[in-house]
Design a protein around this motif. Structure first.
Motif, mmCIF file in Angstrom:
data_model
loop_
_atom_site.group_PDB
_atom_site.id
_atom_site.type_symbol
_atom_site.label_atom_id
_atom_site.label_comp_id
_atom_site.label_asym_id
_atom_site.label_seq_id
_atom_site.Cartn_x
_atom_site.Cartn_y
_atom_site.Cartn_z
ATOM 1 N N PHE A 97 16.577 72.354 32.415
ATOM 2 C CA PHE A 97 17.938 72.264 31.881
ATOM 3 C C PHE A 97 18.823 71.462 32.823
ATOM 4 O O PHE A 97 19.627 70.652 32.394
ATOM 5 C CB PHE A 97 18.521 73.669 31.694
ATOM 6 C CG PHE A 97 19.910 73.657 31.117
ATOM 7 C CD1 PHE A 97 20.091 73.614 29.749
ATOM 8 C CD2 PHE A 97 21.026 73.682 31.929
ATOM 9 C CE1 PHE A 97 21.358 73.594 29.200
ATOM 10 C CE2 PHE A 97 22.305 73.663 31.404
ATOM 11 C CZ PHE A 97 22.467 73.621 30.026
ATOM 12 N N GLU A 169 26.286 72.066 24.819
ATOM 13 C CA GLU A 169 25.243 71.588 23.914
ATOM 14 C C GLU A 169 25.627 71.964 22.490
ATOM 15 O O GLU A 169 26.022 73.100 22.237
ATOM 16 C CB GLU A 169 23.892 72.210 24.241
ATOM 17 C CG GLU A 169 23.225 71.619 25.439
ATOM 18 C CD GLU A 169 21.786 72.080 25.580
ATOM 19 O OE1 GLU A 169 21.032 71.354 26.221
ATOM 20 O OE2 GLU A 169 21.422 73.151 25.067
ATOM 21 N N SER A 171 24.087 71.692 18.590
ATOM 22 C CA SER A 171 22.986 71.353 17.673
ATOM 23 C C SER A 171 23.611 70.881 16.371
ATOM 24 O O SER A 171 24.330 71.631 15.702
ATOM 25 C CB SER A 171 22.098 72.566 17.422
ATOM 26 O OG SER A 171 21.452 72.932 18.609
ATOM 27 N N TRP A 175 19.550 66.844 13.311
ATOM 28 C CA TRP A 175 19.184 66.194 14.571
ATOM 29 C C TRP A 175 18.120 67.049 15.243
ATOM 30 O O TRP A 175 18.229 68.264 15.296
ATOM 31 C CB TRP A 175 20.375 66.066 15.510
ATOM 32 C CG TRP A 175 21.362 64.994 15.129
ATOM 33 C CD1 TRP A 175 21.537 64.437 13.911
ATOM 34 C CD2 TRP A 175 22.322 64.397 15.985
ATOM 35 N NE1 TRP A 175 22.548 63.518 13.939
ATOM 36 C CE2 TRP A 175 23.051 63.467 15.217
ATOM 37 C CE3 TRP A 175 22.653 64.537 17.324
ATOM 38 C CZ2 TRP A 175 24.077 62.697 15.741
ATOM 39 C CZ3 TRP A 175 23.665 63.772 17.845
ATOM 40 C CH2 TRP A 175 24.358 62.862 17.057
ATOM 41 N N ASP A 176 17.091 66.402 15.781
ATOM 42 C CA ASP A 176 16.026 67.141 16.450
ATOM 43 C C ASP A 176 16.472 67.719 17.789
ATOM 44 O O ASP A 176 16.120 68.827 18.137
ATOM 45 C CB ASP A 176 14.803 66.249 16.678
ATOM 46 C CG ASP A 176 14.116 65.890 15.372
ATOM 47 O OD1 ASP A 176 14.263 66.647 14.391
ATOM 48 O OD2 ASP A 176 13.432 64.854 15.336
ATOM 49 N N LYS A 177 17.210 66.930 18.554
ATOM 50 C CA LYS A 177 17.650 67.361 19.883
ATOM 51 C C LYS A 177 19.152 67.618 19.857
ATOM 52 O O LYS A 177 19.898 66.896 19.211
ATOM 53 C CB LYS A 177 17.340 66.287 20.921
ATOM 54 C CG LYS A 177 15.864 66.096 21.179
ATOM 55 C CD LYS A 177 15.631 65.061 22.223
ATOM 56 C CE LYS A 177 15.666 65.756 23.562
ATOM 57 N NZ LYS A 177 15.348 64.864 24.664
ATOM 58 N N PRO A 178 19.606 68.643 20.602
ATOM 59 C CA PRO A 178 21.041 68.895 20.650
ATOM 60 C C PRO A 178 21.775 67.805 21.428
ATOM 61 O O PRO A 178 21.204 67.160 22.316
ATOM 62 C CB PRO A 178 21.152 70.243 21.365
ATOM 63 C CG PRO A 178 19.876 70.404 22.106
ATOM 64 C CD PRO A 178 18.839 69.611 21.367
ATOM 65 N N ARG A 180 24.167 66.833 24.235
ATOM 66 C CA ARG A 180 24.508 67.483 25.502
ATOM 67 C C ARG A 180 25.592 66.693 26.218
ATOM 68 O O ARG A 180 25.437 65.503 26.482
ATOM 69 C CB ARG A 180 23.285 67.595 26.405
ATOM 70 C CG ARG A 180 23.603 68.302 27.724
ATOM 71 C CD ARG A 180 22.419 68.408 28.611
ATOM 72 N NE ARG A 180 21.514 69.433 28.098
ATOM 73 C CZ ARG A 180 20.404 69.788 28.720
ATOM 74 N NH1 ARG A 180 20.039 69.209 29.825
ATOM 75 N NH2 ARG A 180 19.639 70.717 28.206
#
Length: 191
Positions: A97, A169, A171, A175-178, A180
């Motif tokens: 992270f 973050e 979501s 979208w696959d990734k958040p 950030r």
């Protein structure tokens, strides 16, 4: 359309964390981490010591131990009443992270038994563990704390750690990734 309803449609979930950090090398800090009372002591602990606890909450933390982990405990009458775990190297890369360099570690879990809270154990355990990690050559340590977890935020602050960033973050639907966002504190450097 109601703005809250629109937001729920667009954003699946969010998280806001404060990132706290400690940079080693403060000898005065290292000498401050002592027991709160004669009945409490702090030490490094093994996985088997955690597994053999009589308290289920403590036993549930044992999976944090292992290769690339360091565990420290507060004990009262030889029973673990508080635990914290640092991860580094390959063990931490799976989580990743907050990126870590060589000689850096992240405090990934801390727990104090509910009946022992409010006594300064978390602060003292953080100080003790930080001192021990510094002695083992770790130069920088980090922790991720949920933005509204006031007791944890206070414990890290009183243990001498500094807030270095806020990470948000979000979501977003489909979208696959958040997304950030990393907001660095004015006094922080690097990362």
């Amino acid at each position: 359309m109601n703005p809250k309803r629109l937001a729920r449609l667009l954003f699946r979930e969010y998280s806001i964390y404060s990132i706290y950090g400690y940079s080693g090398g403060n000898a005065a800090y290292a000498d401050e981490a002592g027991p709160l009372t004669a009945e409490l002591r702090f030490q490094a602990v093994t996985k088997s010591e955690i597994d053999n606890s009589r308290n289920e909450l403590i036993v549930q933390q044992a999976w944090y131990h292992g290769e690339g982990a360091h565990a420290y405990a507060c004990l009262k009458d030889s029973e673990i009443v508080g635990l914290c775990f640092f991860w580094h190297g390959e063990r931490y890369r799976k989580r990743n992270f907050w990126p870590l360099a060589e000689a850096e570690a992240k405090l990934v879990q801390m727990v104090v038994l509910p009946e022992m809270r409010g006594r300064g154990i978390a602060r003292s355990l953080i100080k003790f563990a930080t001192r021990e990690m510094s002695r083992q050559g770790f130069k920088h340590m980090y922790a991720r704390i949920w933005w509204s977890n006031t007791p944890s935020l206070r414990a890290f602050k009183h243990a001498g750690w500094k807030r270095i960033a806020t990470v948000i973050e979000i979501s977003i639907f489909r979208w696959d990734k958040p997304l950030r966002l990393k907001l660095m504190s004015m006094s922080s450097q690097g990362k």
